[in-house]
Design an enzyme around this catalytic site. Structure first.
Site, PDB file in Angstrom:
ATOM      1  N   LYS A   1       0.850  -1.188   0.000  1.00  0.00           N
ATOM      2  CA  LYS A   1       0.000   0.000   0.000  1.00  0.00           C
ATOM      3  C   LYS A   1       0.885   1.237   0.000  1.00  0.00           C
ATOM      4  CE  LYS A   1      -3.557   2.348   2.665  1.00  0.00           C
ATOM      5  NZ  LYS A   1      -4.451   2.272   3.826  1.00  0.00           N
TER       6      LYS A   1
ATOM      7  N   LYS B   1      -2.340  -1.512  -3.784  1.00  0.00           N
ATOM      8  CA  LYS B   1      -3.170  -0.322  -3.677  1.00  0.00           C
ATOM      9  C   LYS B   1      -2.329   0.927  -3.747  1.00  0.00           C
ATOM     10  CE  LYS B   1      -6.110   1.884  -0.373  1.00  0.00           C
ATOM     11  NZ  LYS B   1      -6.476   1.957   0.995  1.00  0.00           N
TER      12      LYS B   1
END
Ligand code: PBG
Ligand code: ZN
Length: 327
Positions: A198, A251
């Site tokens: 992320k 992400k």
């Protein structure tokens, strides 16, 4: 006679094109994010995310039914609590907003998979994803005290009926400690989808409007990854696998297609791509201006994630995409 190789032969009609299509976006790939707020009868549209709402639990249940009826297998729940504090009480309390929403959805639509985001940023007074010492305004998130709170959060979410735990805070060792908490409490069958790679991304801006989780000072760069790094994503992935993650997430998605690809090549676990709020907002804004064909751009984008190696896609377009895939 020439040329001998004519790739256009296989593009000459829709049936042929369908036969040679290498990737297929299906409704089963989709996970729909929802934002739960206290109260009842509430549906506040998020300013920067047209078509996305903060919903009270009764409305979440309606939305969950609709999602299930469209054939989407799963939702992921985020919560906006009544009160925020240093201990992120709203995250781990048995009467927390996500716990209430989870219970209500599992009761009304038992077959819908309920994933829960396991993080503290929506629940801390300062908006960081972890624990800070009282009065510390430098934003120095303490790793190990955060792990204890995440463990408590995951266990209470599992108690409420959550099917999949999705920790998103990028703390070192969070999969180990959540796995331990779940196992000690009889939830050894509940999988963990780790937000393994992320990035510290500006694409989360609209989400922070939706979840009211903007850090009050500093930023998230001491725990989320530097967008310049690719190798480091593989290290994060490796660690999360070793810690017992069952599924992995990359992400954001659009600016990180190479990471999705590399992660998929590096593992045998299911890989999810999070098509984040800013990516949604960009498409929505230009579609609302009449500048792009929303349906075609969305399907092309989501299909691109599949081609890059994603098995699952978390997306605010999920309901629209499911409708378009049916027609
Ligand atoms: C919380 C969290 C964030 C998102 C998912 N979980 C935001 C953040 O890290 O600030 C972003 C999702 C999106 O932008 O759609 N840790
Ligand atoms: Zn967070």
């Amino acid at each position: 006679m020439f040329p001998v190789h004519r790739p256009r032969r296989l593009r000459s009609n829709p049936q042929l094109r369908r036969m040679v299509a290498e990737n297929q976006l299906t409704t089963s790939d989709l996970i729909y994010p929802l934002f739960a707020v206290p109260g009842s009868g509430i549906a506040n549209e998020v300013r920067s995310m047209p078509g996305v709402y903060q919903l009270s639990v009764d409305k979440i249940v309606e939305e969950a039914k609709e999602t299930y009826d469209l054939g989407i297998p799963a939702i992921i729940l985020f919560g906006i609590p009544e009160d925020k504090d240093l201990d992120a009480t709203g995250a781990w309390h048995d009467c927390g907003i996500v716990q209430k929403a989870t219970e209500a959805v599992k009761k009304a639509v038992p077959d819908l998979v309920v994933m829960v985001d396991t993080c503290l940023c929506e629940y801390t007074s300062h908006g960081h994803c972890g624990y800070l010492e009282t009065g510390d305004l430098t934003g120095r998130v303490l790793n190990d005290p955060t792990l204890e709170l995440l463990k408590k959060t995951a266990v209470s979410q599992a108690n409420a009926g959550a099917d999949i735990i999705a920790p998103s805070g990028m703390m070192d060792g969070f999969v180990t400690s959540i796995r331990q908490g779940l196992d000690e409490n009889g939830f050894e069958d509940i999988p963990i989808m780790s937000y393994a790679a992320k990035y510290a991304s500006a694409y989360y801006g609209p989400f922070r409007d939706a979840a009211d989780s903007t850090p009050q000072f500093g930023d998230r760069r001491t725990y989320q990854m530097d967008p310049a790094n690719g190798e480091e994503a593989l290290k994060e992935i490796e660690l999360d696998i070793a810690e017992g993650a069952d599924m992995l997430m990359v992400k954001p998605a659009l600016a990180y297609m190479d990471i999705i690809w590399r992660v998929k090549q590096a593992t045998h676990l299911p890989v999810a791509a999070y098509n984040v709020s800013g990516e949604y907002a960009m498409i929505k804004a230009s579609a609302l201006n009449g500048w792009i064909d929303e349906q075609r751009v969305v399907i092309e984008t989501l299909t691109g994630f599949k081609r890059a190696g994603a098995d699952l896609i978390l997306t605010y377009h999920a309901k629209d995409a499911a409708r378009w895939l049916q027609s």
